[in-house]
Design a protein around this motif. Sequence first.
Motif, PDB file in Angstrom:
ATOM      1  N   THR A  26       0.798  -1.142  -0.091  1.00 47.88           N
ATOM      2  CA  THR A  26      -0.074  -0.170  -0.169  1.00 47.88           C
ATOM      3  C   THR A  26       0.867   1.317   0.136  1.00 47.88           C
ATOM      4  O   THR A  26       0.238   2.424  -0.248  1.00 47.88           O
ATOM      5  CB  THR A  26      -0.914   0.150   1.209  1.00 47.88           C
ATOM      6  OG1 THR A  26      -0.086  -0.124   2.443  1.00 47.88           O
ATOM      7  CG2 THR A  26      -2.106  -1.301   1.070  1.00 47.88           C
ATOM      8  N   THR A  73      -5.890  -0.370   4.544  1.00 49.57           N
ATOM      9  CA  THR A  73      -5.352   0.762   5.414  1.00 49.57           C
ATOM     10  C   THR A  73      -6.145   0.945   6.579  1.00 49.57           C
ATOM     11  O   THR A  73      -7.368   0.414   6.899  1.00 49.57           O
ATOM     12  CB  THR A  73      -5.332   2.023   4.669  1.00 49.57           C
ATOM     13  OG1 THR A  73      -6.549   2.499   4.309  1.00 49.57           O
ATOM     14  CG2 THR A  73      -4.337   1.943   3.538  1.00 49.57           C
ATOM     15  N   TYR A 126      -5.771  -3.532  -0.760  1.00 52.68           N
ATOM     16  CA  TYR A 126      -5.274  -2.313  -0.259  1.00 52.68           C
ATOM     17  C   TYR A 126      -5.980  -2.194   1.062  1.00 52.68           C
ATOM     18  O   TYR A 126      -6.668  -1.158   1.118  1.00 52.68           O
ATOM     19  CB  TYR A 126      -5.765  -1.078  -1.271  1.00 52.68           C
ATOM     20  CG  TYR A 126      -4.710   0.212  -1.131  1.00 52.68           C
ATOM     21  CD1 TYR A 126      -3.658   0.349  -1.842  1.00 52.68           C
ATOM     22  CD2 TYR A 126      -5.315   1.248  -0.505  1.00 52.68           C
ATOM     23  CE1 TYR A 126      -2.858   1.588  -1.601  1.00 52.68           C
ATOM     24  CE2 TYR A 126      -4.619   2.396  -0.302  1.00 52.68           C
ATOM     25  CZ  TYR A 126      -3.423   2.451  -0.964  1.00 52.68           C
ATOM     26  OH  TYR A 126      -2.773   3.731  -0.776  1.00 52.68           O
TER      27      TYR A 126
END
Length: 578
Positions: free
Chosen positions: A122, A159, A157
């Motif tokens: 990422t 986060t 991805y």
Amino acid sequence: MLCRKFSGTAAWAICLIALRTALAQQCRKDPNATSSACGLPLELANFQGYYNCSSAVLVGRPVNLTQLQNLVTNFKHVKGVGVGHSWWQEQFCSGRDADSVNIVMTELDDTLSLINQPSYNTVAPPNFPIQVNETSGTVTVQAGVPQHMLLDYLSKYSTITQPSGWTLAAFSWFIDQTIGGAVATGTHGSTLTHGSLSSQVTELEVVLANGTLATFTPMSNPHLWKALQISVGRLGIITQLTFTIVPQRAVERSLAQITLAQFADQVTAAQNAYNQGSATNNLTLVEQALNSLDETQAFWFVETDQVWRTDYTRLDREPAAVLINIDPTPTVQKFDGTTVPGAFDQILKAPLAPNPAIVGDARFWSNFYATTARSLVAPGTYAARDAYLSVSDLGSRQMSTFDPYDQYELSVPLSQAGDCLKLVVQAAAAPALGAAFRVPALIRFVNREDAYLSNAHGEPRMFVNVEDHLSRQTGVDNVPFLGLVQLLRQQCAARMHWGKAGWPRFAPCFDGAAEYPDSWCHFGCAVQELDPTGKFASESSVWRWRATKNGTDVPLQQCCSPSGFRQECVCAARIECS
């Protein structure tokens, strides 16, 4: 051949599939394998080798944007070809001589690096070919990145902002194409909310006919934007795209096993509600009609008269985990340049040999594919990346090497989709139609789109995807199958998909003014502005426009304005088609 020791058709077929699978696994272990059995990468030739361009046509393999711009500038005829996943030779080929070049976008340095070594970090460097912007809810991606790699990257991805990753709102069944090629041809999933991949794009970067690099958005030039959203490579070479993305959420998938007649009744109910709502301007009724088929996909097993209808419900909770679908095998090989930097001789691909096993009992193959496809439609709750039906890159390669086939896709207006399916039910009553199929048809729905060349321009459409697995095995036309395609074309007002088979046979004198009456000449005006010399025209004869004013033929450019085709002119039928 090893499989000849099996006497039964079923045993022979299963043996062949086992051998193909083992071969595919061996080729995956050896990325540098060059044997004819492993086959050339799809990027080196068209799909299955049946639509080769003239051997004089070169292949452009730019490693950076400067080299791409030089290729576009230095060749008279240019065509972007993605990974060659097309059954339409005249459109696929840029020309017939050495002044023609077919360009692939998979070998730009940053793109090739990702393809050869998939990364899901990422913290991406500035030159990484996929850039996520969580604040704006967008992703910017280089055009040569395969769609499946983009989907896998987004799903991983993770986060603090979005721990379960991201995804595209809707994506396609075949996901091995480059993302630029998928957008250029209007590739789609099944959604009456989000539209095709082209409707999810918010910005395009394109190399134009004069070699300049230009960026387009819906606001910067609404007219050219509608032309570029689905351009079929006619306006330039797409280099980079920005998509809207959505947080990955859990999706519940349901399955109903019904007959085609029952499915036709369901679609007819939606059709009637849609027509009534449209006629009375009752937007609530229209919305209810669309919702009844939103994110609906159906497998139709023709021989056994089964329809597997799958529907999807997006849930509020996030998935506990994201299952990824990754084929890590490199699919691109590098070659040294020849005359013009980045231009190479073609490596012609021999046509895939017929597979006599597929000619056997149609019911066996219907049941076989039903068995193998059952896991794809199993009810349950999944992460969005895995809930929606798609074929992995490896799966596509295995299917493409089993037997040669032609894939057709036609779109029918929702306003008559149910009536059309009832005609198909009547045609399917004849045993010959079931015997003409080997794999199930795939039926999906896409919402109305503004792109000039969208199949769904004007109103929502039902898409019917069918495959002919017999004509190339036997060397004889699969008459019942082709009759179904003809029925869709002649009785259901079906448009043909820009990247699929059937154009020379079912649209020998394509009249865009008749098939796209509200948008064809708008697109022609975009061509006049961006490619007046026809650099991206290809071999196909479909790119013809005729305009009249006060009943008199006039040059198209006299009817063009910065906002498109002028209202005082008429987008007229092709004379040679009348």
